[in-house]
Motif scaffolding. Structure first.
Motif, short mmCIF file in Angstrom:
data_model
loop_
_atom_site.label_atom_id
_atom_site.label_comp_id
_atom_site.label_asym_id
_atom_site.label_seq_id
_atom_site.Cartn_x
_atom_site.Cartn_y
_atom_site.Cartn_z
N ASP A 247 -1.22 15.39 5.62
CA ASP A 247 -0.70 15.44 6.99
C ASP A 247 -0.55 16.88 7.47
O ASP A 247 -0.82 17.19 8.63
CB ASP A 247 0.67 14.76 7.06
CG ASP A 247 0.60 13.24 6.88
OD1 ASP A 247 -0.44 12.66 7.22
OD2 ASP A 247 1.59 12.65 6.39
N ARG A 248 -0.13 17.75 6.56
CA ARG A 248 0.15 19.14 6.94
C ARG A 248 -1.09 19.89 7.44
O ARG A 248 -0.96 20.87 8.16
CB ARG A 248 0.77 19.90 5.78
CG ARG A 248 2.22 19.57 5.50
CD ARG A 248 2.78 20.51 4.44
NE ARG A 248 4.17 20.24 4.12
CZ ARG A 248 4.93 21.01 3.33
NH1 ARG A 248 4.37 22.10 2.79
NH2 ARG A 248 6.18 20.71 3.09
N ILE A 249 -2.28 19.46 7.04
CA ILE A 249 -3.48 20.18 7.48
C ILE A 249 -4.28 19.36 8.49
O ILE A 249 -5.44 19.65 8.74
CB ILE A 249 -4.36 20.59 6.29
CG1 ILE A 249 -4.93 19.37 5.56
CG2 ILE A 249 -3.59 21.48 5.33
CD1 ILE A 249 -6.06 19.75 4.59
N GLY A 250 -3.63 18.34 9.05
CA GLY A 250 -4.24 17.60 10.14
C GLY A 250 -5.16 16.47 9.74
O GLY A 250 -5.93 15.98 10.57
N LEU A 251 -5.11 16.03 8.47
CA LEU A 251 -5.91 14.89 8.04
C LEU A 251 -5.14 13.60 8.21
O LEU A 251 -3.92 13.60 8.38
CB LEU A 251 -6.30 15.05 6.56
CG LEU A 251 -7.16 16.27 6.20
CD1 LEU A 251 -7.38 16.31 4.69
CD2 LEU A 251 -8.49 16.26 6.94
N ASP A 252 -5.84 12.49 8.13
CA ASP A 252 -5.21 11.17 8.09
C ASP A 252 -4.59 11.04 6.69
O ASP A 252 -5.30 10.84 5.70
CB ASP A 252 -6.26 10.09 8.33
CG ASP A 252 -5.68 8.69 8.28
OD1 ASP A 252 -4.63 8.47 7.66
OD2 ASP A 252 -6.32 7.77 8.84
N GLY A 253 -3.27 11.17 6.60
CA GLY A 253 -2.61 11.22 5.31
C GLY A 253 -2.85 10.01 4.44
O GLY A 253 -3.09 10.14 3.23
N ARG A 254 -2.81 8.83 5.03
CA ARG A 254 -2.97 7.61 4.24
C ARG A 254 -4.40 7.48 3.69
O ARG A 254 -4.60 7.12 2.54
CB ARG A 254 -2.61 6.37 5.08
CG ARG A 254 -1.11 6.23 5.34
CD ARG A 254 -0.82 4.95 6.10
NE ARG A 254 0.61 4.78 6.35
CZ ARG A 254 1.45 4.22 5.49
NH1 ARG A 254 1.01 3.78 4.33
NH2 ARG A 254 2.74 4.10 5.79
N GLU A 255 -5.37 7.77 4.52
CA GLU A 255 -6.76 7.68 4.07
C GLU A 255 -7.06 8.76 3.04
O GLU A 255 -7.76 8.51 2.04
CB GLU A 255 -7.71 7.79 5.26
CG GLU A 255 -9.19 7.80 4.88
CD GLU A 255 -9.65 6.57 4.12
OE1 GLU A 255 -10.70 6.66 3.45
OE2 GLU A 255 -8.97 5.52 4.18
N ALA A 256 -6.54 9.96 3.26
CA ALA A 256 -6.75 11.04 2.30
C ALA A 256 -6.10 10.69 0.95
O ALA A 256 -6.70 10.91 -0.11
CB ALA A 256 -6.17 12.35 2.83
N GLN A 257 -4.92 10.13 1.00
CA GLN A 257 -4.25 9.72 -0.23
C GLN A 257 -5.06 8.66 -0.95
O GLN A 257 -5.22 8.71 -2.18
CB GLN A 257 -2.85 9.19 0.11
CG GLN A 257 -2.02 8.80 -1.10
CD GLN A 257 -0.70 8.20 -0.67
OE1 GLN A 257 -0.64 7.07 -0.18
NE2 GLN A 257 0.37 8.96 -0.87
#
Length: 301
Positions: A247-257
């Motif tokens: 989230d901190r770098i502007g990505l979709d946090g859930r999908e990145a996780q």
């Protein structure tokens, strides 16, 4: 598996004295031994790219170089934030245990030395997080209570196994970081070098404590110690892939996780980090079946 011979108290004291001498010869004062005012190197990573949780995923391929470097910055801060939590917990446990030990024994003298090392490491990690310009990954009220509760649970042989779960995995990961070469920030290399040097003595002391005690454990205690350390697998896996990193770098946090947790490259890094400790736990007969399943479930085995 047959447990190795335990050391005598005399052997433990002699071992502690050797570590004390090593500490006198090679210890650091991070507040003056690191140039905190040196500029960060432009475009250099804070972790080797192959250690970043998204490395090799479809999302990684879509990220630009700036996002990749920034994710390595966040993950570095996350690692050492967790290091501060753990060293706080270890220091609390060591202080409680000292009330049941002789204040004049070499073992107590070394534990006090380790407490000083860990306090300086917490300062060093805090300064490093501040210097790289991100917010620490800090527990909320419930998480802080959990850390303090675990400090009360870590007693006797569980203290030494818990110490290794916290120290050996980070130590192995830090050695991977140091192998990252010239693409890394000089500040990261210096912090990791200091920590690896001093942590090696702490790991030796904890391993010696386990070898000393393991043959004297009751069957019930041995079963508990051999299996409860598996809880560390879930803690590491979930915190290494917390959605806030992305989230901190502007990505979709859930999908990145999701992609990070399914990433074979990330799993390989976890296995390399756990391998030395896994071999030791097998050697002393403290890799229980439940713990083995948990470390396997979370990709450390």
């Amino acid at each position: 598996m047959t447990a190795p011979p335990t050391t005598t108290q005399g052997g433990r004291d002699e071992f502690a004295l050797r570590l004390l001498k090593g500490s006198a010869k090679k210890s650091y004062e991070p507040i003056v031994d690191i140039d905190w005012d040196a500029p960060l190197a432009e475009d250099r990573y804070f972790l080797p790219p192959q250690m970043v949780s998204l490395y090799g995923t479809p999302m990684w391929e879509q990220m630009d170089d700036g996002q990749r470097v920034d994710l390595s910055r966040q993950e570095f801060a996350n690692y050492i934030s967790m290091g501060i939590w753990f060293e706080n917990m270890l220091n609390q446990s060591l202080l409680r245990a000292m009330m049941h030990s002789s204040p004049t024994s070499p073992g107590t003298f070394y534990e006090l030395t380790e407490l000083g090392d860990e306090a300086r490491h917490m300062l060093m990690f805090g300064k490093a997080i501040e210097r790289v310009g991100v917010e620490p990954f800090w527990p909320g009220k419930r998480g802080a209570r959990r850390v303090n509760t675990m400090a009360m649970i870590f007693r006797g042989p569980m203290l030494w196994v818990g110490a290794l779960v916290g120290e050996e995995i980070f130590d192995a990961l830090q050695r991977q970081i140091l192998d990252g070469g010239d693409d890394l920030q000089p500040l990261v290399q210096r912090v990791m070098r200091i920590h690896v040097t001093e942590e090696a003595r702490h790991i030796q002391f904890a391993r010696d404590g386990i070898r000393r005690d393991v043959g004297e454990l009751s069957p019930q205690t041995r079963w508990a110690v051999a299996n409860l350390h598996g809880l560390g697998a879930s803690l590491y896996f979930k915190h290494f892939t917390r959605s806030a990193l992305y989230d901190r770098i502007g990505l979709d946090g859930r999908e990145a996780q999701r992609q990070a947790r399914a990433n074979p490259q990330f799993h390989a890094s976890l296995r390399a980090g756990f391998a030395p400790l896994a071999a030791f736990l097998d050697e002393v007969g403290l890799m229980g079946p439940i713990a083995r399943r948990m470390w396997t479930k979370y990709k450390f085995l």
